[in-house]
Design a protein around this motif. Structure first.
Motif, PDB file in Angstrom:
ATOM      1  N   ASP A  51       0.856  -1.194   0.000  1.00 24.40           N
ATOM      2  CA  ASP A  51       0.000   0.000   0.000  1.00 24.40           C
ATOM      3  C   ASP A  51       0.888   1.238   0.000  1.00 24.40           C
ATOM      4  O   ASP A  51       1.398   1.650   1.032  1.00 24.40           O
ATOM      5  N   LYS A  52       1.090   1.823  -1.185  1.00 26.10           N
ATOM      6  CA  LYS A  52       2.006   2.963  -1.291  1.00 26.10           C
ATOM      7  C   LYS A  52       1.533   4.187  -0.499  1.00 26.10           C
ATOM      8  O   LYS A  52       2.306   5.097  -0.237  1.00 26.10           O
ATOM      9  N   ASN A  53       0.267   4.206  -0.099  1.00 25.46           N
ATOM     10  CA  ASN A  53      -0.255   5.335   0.689  1.00 25.46           C
ATOM     11  C   ASN A  53      -0.250   5.078   2.193  1.00 25.46           C
ATOM     12  O   ASN A  53      -0.791   5.872   2.962  1.00 25.46           O
ATOM     13  N   ALA A  54       0.351   3.975   2.610  1.00 27.14           N
ATOM     14  CA  ALA A  54       0.395   3.645   4.045  1.00 27.14           C
ATOM     15  C   ALA A  54       1.122   4.747   4.807  1.00 27.14           C
ATOM     16  O   ALA A  54       2.085   5.335   4.309  1.00 27.14           O
ATOM     17  N   LYS A  55       0.634   5.010   6.009  1.00 30.08           N
ATOM     18  CA  LYS A  55       1.277   6.004   6.874  1.00 30.08           C
ATOM     19  C   LYS A  55       1.932   5.242   8.024  1.00 30.08           C
ATOM     20  O   LYS A  55       1.249   4.631   8.836  1.00 30.08           O
ATOM     21  N   VAL A  56       3.259   5.260   8.040  1.00 31.16           N
ATOM     22  CA  VAL A  56       4.017   4.519   9.043  1.00 31.16           C
ATOM     23  C   VAL A  56       4.920   5.489   9.792  1.00 31.16           C
ATOM     24  O   VAL A  56       5.613   6.299   9.179  1.00 31.16           O
ATOM     25  N   VAL A  57       4.887   5.402  11.122  1.00 27.65           N
ATOM     26  CA  VAL A  57       5.781   6.188  11.975  1.00 27.65           C
ATOM     27  C   VAL A  57       6.710   5.190  12.663  1.00 27.65           C
ATOM     28  O   VAL A  57       6.252   4.267  13.327  1.00 27.65           O
ATOM     29  N   MET A  58       8.012   5.376  12.465  1.00 30.00           N
ATOM     30  CA  MET A  58       8.995   4.462  13.040  1.00 30.00           C
ATOM     31  C   MET A  58       9.241   4.813  14.514  1.00 30.00           C
ATOM     32  O   MET A  58       9.195   5.981  14.896  1.00 30.00           O
ATOM     33  N   VAL A  59       9.513   3.777  15.307  1.00 30.91           N
ATOM     34  CA  VAL A  59       9.828   3.954  16.723  1.00 30.91           C
ATOM     35  C   VAL A  59      11.228   3.390  16.906  1.00 30.91           C
ATOM     36  O   VAL A  59      11.498   2.240  16.583  1.00 30.91           O
ATOM     37  N   SER A  60      12.137   4.239  17.416  1.00 27.50           N
ATOM     38  CA  SER A  60      13.532   3.848  17.458  1.00 27.50           C
ATOM     39  C   SER A  60      14.178   4.199  18.789  1.00 27.50           C
ATOM     40  O   SER A  60      13.835   5.201  19.410  1.00 27.50           O
ATOM     41  N   ALA A  61      15.133   3.370  19.175  1.00 23.47           N
ATOM     42  CA  ALA A  61      15.953   3.710  20.337  1.00 23.47           C
ATOM     43  C   ALA A  61      16.988   4.740  19.892  1.00 23.47           C
ATOM     44  O   ALA A  61      17.272   4.866  18.700  1.00 23.47           O
ATOM     45  N   LEU A  62      17.541   5.464  20.835  1.00 19.50           N
ATOM     46  CA  LEU A  62      18.600   6.418  20.509  1.00 19.50           C
ATOM     47  C   LEU A  62      19.762   5.690  19.853  1.00 19.50           C
ATOM     48  O   LEU A  62      20.010   4.524  20.134  1.00 19.50           O
ATOM     49  N   GLY A  63      20.477   6.382  18.967  1.00 18.81           N
ATOM     50  CA  GLY A  63      21.647   5.783  18.347  1.00 18.81           C
ATOM     51  C   GLY A  63      21.351   5.011  17.080  1.00 18.81           C
ATOM     52  O   GLY A  63      22.229   4.370  16.521  1.00 18.81           O
ATOM     53  N   LYS A  64      20.125   5.066  16.592  1.00 19.47           N
ATOM     54  CA  LYS A  64      19.754   4.333  15.372  1.00 19.47           C
ATOM     55  C   LYS A  64      19.468   5.308  14.223  1.00 19.47           C
ATOM     56  O   LYS A  64      18.622   5.047  13.374  1.00 19.47           O
ATOM     57  N   GLU A  65      20.202   6.428  14.202  1.00 23.44           N
ATOM     58  CA  GLU A  65      19.918   7.496  13.227  1.00 23.44           C
ATOM     59  C   GLU A  65      19.959   7.009  11.781  1.00 23.44           C
ATOM     60  O   GLU A  65      19.129   7.396  10.969  1.00 23.44           O
ATOM     61  N   GLU A  66      20.945   6.143  11.453  1.00 19.85           N
ATOM     62  CA  GLU A  66      21.061   5.651  10.073  1.00 19.85           C
ATOM     63  C   GLU A  66      19.826   4.853   9.663  1.00 19.85           C
ATOM     64  O   GLU A  66      19.328   4.985   8.554  1.00 19.85           O
ATOM     65  N   LEU A  67      19.330   4.034  10.584  1.00 20.05           N
ATOM     66  CA  LEU A  67      18.135   3.231  10.283  1.00 20.05           C
ATOM     67  C   LEU A  67      16.903   4.126  10.150  1.00 20.05           C
ATOM     68  O   LEU A  67      16.044   3.878   9.308  1.00 20.05           O
ATOM     69  N   VAL A  68      16.838   5.178  10.976  1.00 14.27           N
ATOM     70  CA  VAL A  68      15.713   6.120  10.885  1.00 14.27           C
ATOM     71  C   VAL A  68      15.753   6.817   9.528  1.00 14.27           C
ATOM     72  O   VAL A  68      14.735   6.918   8.834  1.00 14.27           O
ATOM     73  N   LYS A  69      16.945   7.281   9.106  1.00 13.56           N
ATOM     74  CA  LYS A  69      17.087   7.945   7.799  1.00 13.56           C
ATOM     75  C   LYS A  69      16.645   7.013   6.680  1.00 13.56           C
ATOM     76  O   LYS A  69      15.907   7.412   5.774  1.00 13.56           O
ATOM     77  N   LYS A  70      17.109   5.765   6.753  1.00 11.01           N
ATOM     78  CA  LYS A  70      16.746   4.784   5.725  1.00 11.01           C
ATOM     79  C   LYS A  70      15.234   4.596   5.675  1.00 11.01           C
ATOM     80  O   LYS A  70      14.640   4.557   4.595  1.00 11.01           O
TER      81      LYS A  70
END
Length: 144
Positions: free
Chosen positions: A97-116
């Motif tokens: 579903d290209k219109n899906a709205k997803v908000v990622m939940v991340s621990a500190l120190g995972k900036e690269e994964l958040v950017k990706k």
């Protein structure tokens, strides 16, 4: 005796999780931490959002999204989970579903994964430990 109606609050506002037409914004929470999933659920339901389901890992999250679609308005997705991580699950949900709205939940120190994840189509991200105000701000921004 005076009641609450005698003192209208200047700060009263409609709950963020309820649309103008009165329908609730439906959320799927995907997180392997029962504590984080419960905390997110409490924050969201306190603002009128409806938690339609919770999933314990990315594979479960993708399956539940496909099963519930189109009755999911937003997904909160942990990044680090067993069986299938949040990035892979995000890719599969976006492919479905290209219109899906997803908000990622991340621990500190995972900036690269958040950017990706943002490059892959995530609408926003939340950093753990959860801050109620930031959770609500970022989710409200993602649903618009």
């Amino acid at each position: 005796m005076k009641t609450k109606q005698d003192f209208p609050s200047i700060n009263e506002r409609p709950p963020e999780g309820v649309r103008v037409d009165g329908t609730k914004i439906r959320v799927l929470i995907v997180d392997d931490s029962i504590f984080v999933a419960k905390q997110l659920g409490q924050i969201l339901t306190s603002e009128g959002y409806e938690v339609v389901a919770t999933a314990v890992d990315g594979k479960d999250g993708v399956d539940k999204y496909k099963e519930l679609c189109p009755n999911v308005d937003l997904v909160t997705m942990d990044i680090t989970m067993p069986r299938m991580d949040g990035i892979t699950a995000l890719e599969q949900i976006m492919a479905f579903d290209k219109n899906a709205k997803v908000v990622m939940v991340s621990a500190l120190g995972k900036e690269e994964l958040v950017k990706k994840s943002l490059l892959l189509g995530a609408k926003n991200y939340i950093v753990k430990p959860l801050d109620r105000k930031k959770v609500l701000e970022r989710i409200a921004a993602a649903v618009k």
